[in-house]
Design a protein around this motif. Structure first.
Motif, PDB file in Angstrom:
ATOM      1  N   ALA A  48      37.353  -3.034 -13.149  1.00 38.85           N
ATOM      2  CA  ALA A  48      37.828  -3.962 -12.096  1.00 38.85           C
ATOM      3  C   ALA A  48      36.400  -4.817 -11.764  1.00 38.85           C
ATOM      4  N   GLN A  49      35.551  -4.241 -11.436  1.00 34.20           N
ATOM      5  CA  GLN A  49      34.292  -4.734 -10.869  1.00 34.20           C
ATOM      6  C   GLN A  49      33.557  -5.649 -12.105  1.00 34.20           C
ATOM      7  N   ALA A  50      33.434  -5.067 -12.927  1.00 32.62           N
ATOM      8  CA  ALA A  50      32.863  -5.829 -14.206  1.00 32.62           C
ATOM      9  C   ALA A  50      33.703  -6.922 -14.738  1.00 32.62           C
ATOM     10  N   ARG A  51      35.097  -7.004 -14.621  1.00 36.88           N
ATOM     11  CA  ARG A  51      35.904  -7.948 -14.991  1.00 36.88           C
ATOM     12  C   ARG A  51      35.575  -9.406 -13.720  1.00 36.88           C
ATOM     13  N   GLU A  52      35.520  -8.850 -12.527  1.00 41.59           N
ATOM     14  CA  GLU A  52      35.289  -9.702 -11.668  1.00 41.59           C
ATOM     15  C   GLU A  52      33.875 -10.563 -11.504  1.00 41.59           C
ATOM     16  N   ALA A  53      32.825  -9.689 -12.059  1.00 46.19           N
ATOM     17  CA  ALA A  53      31.706 -10.308 -12.348  1.00 46.19           C
ATOM     18  C   ALA A  53      31.486 -10.790 -13.611  1.00 46.19           C
ATOM     19  N   ALA A  54      32.175 -11.043 -14.403  1.00 45.18           N
ATOM     20  CA  ALA A  54      32.202 -11.653 -15.666  1.00 45.18           C
ATOM     21  C   ALA A  54      31.633 -13.122 -15.457  1.00 45.18           C
ATOM     22  N   GLY A  55      32.326 -13.865 -14.552  1.00 42.48           N
ATOM     23  CA  GLY A  55      31.457 -15.282 -14.439  1.00 42.48           C
ATOM     24  C   GLY A  55      30.240 -15.469 -13.928  1.00 42.48           C
ATOM     25  N   GLU A  56      29.940 -14.253 -13.005  1.00 42.65           N
ATOM     26  CA  GLU A  56      28.451 -14.380 -12.770  1.00 42.65           C
ATOM     27  C   GLU A  56      27.657 -13.811 -13.924  1.00 42.65           C
ATOM     28  N   PHE A  57      27.948 -12.975 -14.815  1.00 38.61           N
ATOM     29  CA  PHE A  57      27.297 -12.735 -15.869  1.00 38.61           C
ATOM     30  C   PHE A  57      27.059 -13.906 -16.850  1.00 38.61           C
ATOM     31  N   VAL A  58      28.097 -14.608 -16.884  1.00 45.81           N
ATOM     32  CA  VAL A  58      27.830 -15.947 -17.593  1.00 45.81           C
ATOM     33  C   VAL A  58      26.511 -16.907 -16.875  1.00 45.81           C
ATOM     34  N   VAL A  59      26.498 -17.033 -15.758  1.00 44.84           N
ATOM     35  CA  VAL A  59      25.719 -17.904 -15.204  1.00 44.84           C
ATOM     36  C   VAL A  59      24.217 -17.140 -15.343  1.00 44.84           C
ATOM     37  N   PHE A  60      24.107 -15.771 -15.009  1.00 44.35           N
ATOM     38  CA  PHE A  60      22.897 -15.130 -15.143  1.00 44.35           C
ATOM     39  C   PHE A  60      22.395 -15.277 -16.424  1.00 44.35           C
ATOM     40  N   THR A  61      23.145 -15.121 -17.545  1.00 44.08           N
ATOM     41  CA  THR A  61      22.837 -15.372 -18.801  1.00 44.08           C
ATOM     42  C   THR A  61      22.166 -16.782 -19.125  1.00 44.08           C
ATOM     43  N   ARG A  62      22.625 -17.741 -18.599  1.00 43.38           N
ATOM     44  CA  ARG A  62      22.177 -19.182 -18.666  1.00 43.38           C
ATOM     45  C   ARG A  62      20.859 -19.390 -17.957  1.00 43.38           C
ATOM     46  N   VAL A  63      20.982 -18.780 -16.742  1.00 46.70           N
ATOM     47  CA  VAL A  63      19.476 -18.589 -16.104  1.00 46.70           C
ATOM     48  C   VAL A  63      18.492 -17.985 -16.825  1.00 46.70           C
ATOM     49  N   LEU A  64      18.889 -16.748 -17.431  1.00 45.43           N
ATOM     50  CA  LEU A  64      17.992 -15.993 -18.272  1.00 45.43           C
ATOM     51  C   LEU A  64      17.504 -16.762 -19.322  1.00 45.43           C
ATOM     52  N   GLU A  65      18.347 -17.434 -20.091  1.00 48.14           N
ATOM     53  CA  GLU A  65      17.987 -18.241 -21.467  1.00 48.14           C
ATOM     54  C   GLU A  65      17.037 -19.547 -20.761  1.00 48.14           C
ATOM     55  N   ALA A  66      17.517 -20.009 -19.877  1.00 46.05           N
ATOM     56  CA  ALA A  66      16.559 -21.163 -19.457  1.00 46.05           C
ATOM     57  C   ALA A  66      15.361 -20.761 -18.882  1.00 46.05           C
ATOM     58  N   THR A  67      15.219 -19.526 -18.192  1.00 47.18           N
ATOM     59  CA  THR A  67      13.816 -18.981 -18.053  1.00 47.18           C
ATOM     60  C   THR A  67      12.976 -18.704 -19.077  1.00 47.18           C
ATOM     61  N   ARG A  68      13.698 -17.782 -20.223  1.00 46.85           N
ATOM     62  CA  ARG A  68      13.126 -17.663 -21.518  1.00 46.85           C
ATOM     63  C   ARG A  68      12.457 -18.762 -22.112  1.00 46.85           C
ATOM     64  N   ALA A  69      13.483 -19.840 -22.145  1.00 51.18           N
ATOM     65  CA  ALA A  69      12.801 -21.414 -22.682  1.00 51.18           C
ATOM     66  C   ALA A  69      11.622 -21.748 -22.009  1.00 51.18           C
ATOM     67  N   ASN A  70      11.854 -21.665 -20.761  1.00 52.00           N
ATOM     68  CA  ASN A  70      10.440 -22.227 -20.151  1.00 52.00           C
ATOM     69  C   ASN A  70       9.286 -21.279 -20.258  1.00 52.00           C
ATOM     70  N   LEU A  71       9.436 -20.002 -20.319  1.00 50.04           N
ATOM     71  CA  LEU A  71       8.408 -19.218 -20.698  1.00 50.04           C
ATOM     72  C   LEU A  71       7.833 -19.519 -21.932  1.00 50.04           C
ATOM     73  N   ASP A  72       8.718 -19.650 -22.987  1.00 55.86           N
ATOM     74  CA  ASP A  72       8.297 -20.022 -24.509  1.00 55.86           C
ATOM     75  C   ASP A  72       7.376 -21.449 -24.394  1.00 55.86           C
ATOM     76  N   VAL A  73       7.875 -22.366 -23.637  1.00 57.38           N
ATOM     77  CA  VAL A  73       7.134 -23.546 -23.318  1.00 57.38           C
ATOM     78  C   VAL A  73       5.686 -23.370 -22.638  1.00 57.38           C
ATOM     79  N   MET A  74       5.599 -22.615 -21.724  1.00 57.99           N
ATOM     80  CA  MET A  74       4.381 -22.196 -20.965  1.00 57.99           C
ATOM     81  C   MET A  74       3.628 -21.366 -22.003  1.00 57.99           C
ATOM     82  N   MET A  75       3.837 -20.507 -22.797  1.00 64.06           N
ATOM     83  CA  MET A  75       2.947 -19.921 -23.769  1.00 64.06           C
ATOM     84  C   MET A  75       2.643 -20.572 -24.592  1.00 64.06           C
TER      85      MET A  75
END
Length: 106
Positions: A48-75
């Protein structure tokens, strides 16, 4: 779980490495506890907790992808700057610009 993912997203957006490390340790502990085969009630609660957190996981994934892209640019920028320093690219570029400007065709 939902709050943990929400905090991880916020910490990542702020680049709060200390908080991210704390959250990573919490996740490791949670995973360690899950390996102990939770009973049916605990399993249902976690599901039940995992289902409730599904939307938060989507947001976290987007933030993680943006951070990874920013890191690639910085590198890439760091590698480019290092190359410029190693091979004197800045000096050569200025030298070429001076030659072109003094060729009489401008």
């Amino acid at each position: 779980m939902k709050e943990l993912v929400r905090e991880a997203s916020a910490a990542l957006a702020r680049l709060d490495a200390e908080r991210l490390e704390e959250l990573a340790r919490c996740c490791q502990a949670l995973n360690r506890d899950l390996r102990k085969k939770p009973d049916a009630h605990e399993g249902a609660a976690l599901t039940a907790q995992a289902r409730e957190a599904a939307g938060e996981f989507v947001v976290f994934t987007r933030v993680l992808e943006a951070t990874r892209a920013n890191l690639d640019v910085m590198m890439h920028l760091r590698a480019f700057q290092q190359e410029q320093l190693e091979y004197g690219g800045q000096a050569r570029a200025r030298h070429w610009a001076r030659q072109e400007a003094s060729d009489g065709n401008n």
